[in-house]
Design an enzyme around this catalytic site. Structure first.
Site, PDB file in Angstrom:
ATOM      1  N   HIS A   8       0.610  -1.106  -0.041  1.00 20.55           N
ATOM      2  CA  HIS A   8      -0.024  -0.098   0.092  1.00 20.55           C
ATOM      3  C   HIS A   8       0.948   1.174   0.016  1.00 20.55           C
ATOM      4  O   HIS A   8       0.518   2.231  -0.652  1.00 20.55           O
ATOM      5  CB  HIS A   8      -1.004  -0.066   1.204  1.00 20.55           C
ATOM      6  CG  HIS A   8      -1.989  -1.035   1.070  1.00 20.55           C
ATOM      7  ND1 HIS A   8      -1.641  -2.271   2.149  1.00 20.55           N
ATOM      8  CD2 HIS A   8      -3.193  -1.127   0.644  1.00 20.55           C
ATOM      9  CE1 HIS A   8      -2.661  -3.013   2.046  1.00 20.55           C
ATOM     10  NE2 HIS A   8      -3.637  -2.430   1.049  1.00 20.55           N
TER      11      HIS A   8
ATOM     12  N   LYS B 124      -1.739  -4.147  -8.963  1.00 18.82           N
ATOM     13  CA  LYS B 124      -2.048  -5.458 -10.013  1.00 18.82           C
ATOM     14  C   LYS B 124      -2.302  -6.851  -9.147  1.00 18.82           C
ATOM     15  O   LYS B 124      -2.447  -7.852  -9.796  1.00 18.82           O
ATOM     16  CB  LYS B 124      -0.797  -5.354 -10.969  1.00 18.82           C
ATOM     17  CG  LYS B 124      -0.858  -4.331 -11.944  1.00 18.82           C
ATOM     18  CD  LYS B 124       0.141  -4.510 -13.093  1.00 18.82           C
ATOM     19  CE  LYS B 124       0.160  -3.539 -14.134  1.00 18.82           C
ATOM     20  NZ  LYS B 124       1.227  -3.787 -15.142  1.00 18.82           N
TER      21      LYS B 124
END
Length: 282
Positions: free
Chosen positions: A35, A149
């Site tokens: 993150h 992704k």
């Protein structure tokens, strides 16, 4: 850095802090280095004069009845520190009742891309994802949005969402951040036992084997999927394979003569932890 759990306060902040570019990073919290990489990328896209907004919200509508909504890790204090370190300007961390008022009766439904891969065994999951992302896009009004992704199906569906509902937002897919042994970083990795954690990198190793075979000319999806399955079964016997699938990266449908990019995606259970990973074949 500003923090709010209020839609009204978010809108008030947005009205004042327009900036030349607004970049959005939606998360469910329990933030880790993956993150952090997304927020860092958003900061670079926004530039020093733009604004980076991060949402932290464990969205109940994307969890099934037997999934881990109640146990999903919530680490807001640590999350805020990561956001601050990466240069976020606004953190929107609402409670469920703020996002879903009593008597709500509108829900988006995805009818194509959600039928395979994770969606095949998680009915309604991506309807919940589409609904919350639409709400957040409407609230944040970002110029750009950043997604990892690692959840390739989610990224493909959100790209379709933005196209079909005419959102004026540019989407950026960021490569998966990995541990030193190749395991994709995930909030659910903390569920793994020591032995399961030791075997989990076999997912990445199996995908790399498939990529190597692809580069040597192997293009049969069945052969690639079998290669991956055999490696996981041999090197991660504690893993229970949910699916292995080589598909068109845009449509998530079986590979055809018009396919420009192939993605091979896997999902494997280790106990109650369901790990996903993927690799693009170019």
């Amino acid at each position: 850095m500003n923090v709010t759990n209020s839609i009204r306060q978010l809108r008030a902040w947005s009205a004042v802090n327009k900036g030349p570019r607004r970049v959005f990073v939606p998360t469910m919290g329990a933030l880790h280095e993956g993150h952090a990489a997304l927020i860092h990328a958003a900061r670079e896209i926004a530039g020093q004069s733009g604004n980076v907004i991060v949402s932290i919200f464990v969205n109940p509508t994307q969890f099934g009845p037997n999934e881990d909504f109640e146990k999903y890790p919530r680490t807001l204090v640590e999350d805020l520190a990561i956001c601050r370190d990466q240069g976020a300007d606004m953190i929107f961390a609402p409670k469920a009742e703020e996002m879903y008022p009593p008597g709500r009766s509108i829900q988006l439904v995805e009818t194509s891309l959600s039928k395979a891969l994770c969606g095949a065994t998680r009915p309604g999951h991506f309807d919940g994802v589409c609904t919350i992302v639409t709400k957040l896009f409407n609230l944040v009004q970002a110029d750009d949005a950043v997604f990892g992704k690692k959840d390739y199906q989610q990224l493909a569906i959100i790209r379709r969402l933005a196209r079909d509902l005419d959102f004026n937002v540019t989407l950026h897919g960021i490569d998966t951040v990995r541990e030193g042994d190749g395991l994709a970083m995930s909030s659910r990795n903390r569920y793994l036992s020591g032995e399961e954690r030791a075997q989990a990198p076999a997912l990445r190793a199996a995908l790399v084997l498939a990529r190597d075979a692809w580069k040597k000319g192997e293009s049969d999806p069945d052969v690639l999927e079998k290669l991956i399955a055999e490696h996981i079964q041999q090197h991660a016997p504690l893993g229970q394979i949910d699916y292995i699938s080589a598909v068109d990266a845009e449509s998530l449908q079986p590979i055809s003569t018009t396919t420009q990019l192939v993605v091979v995606a896997v999902a494997v259970f280790f106990g109650k932890a369901r790990l996903i990973d993927n690799i693009e074949l170019k």
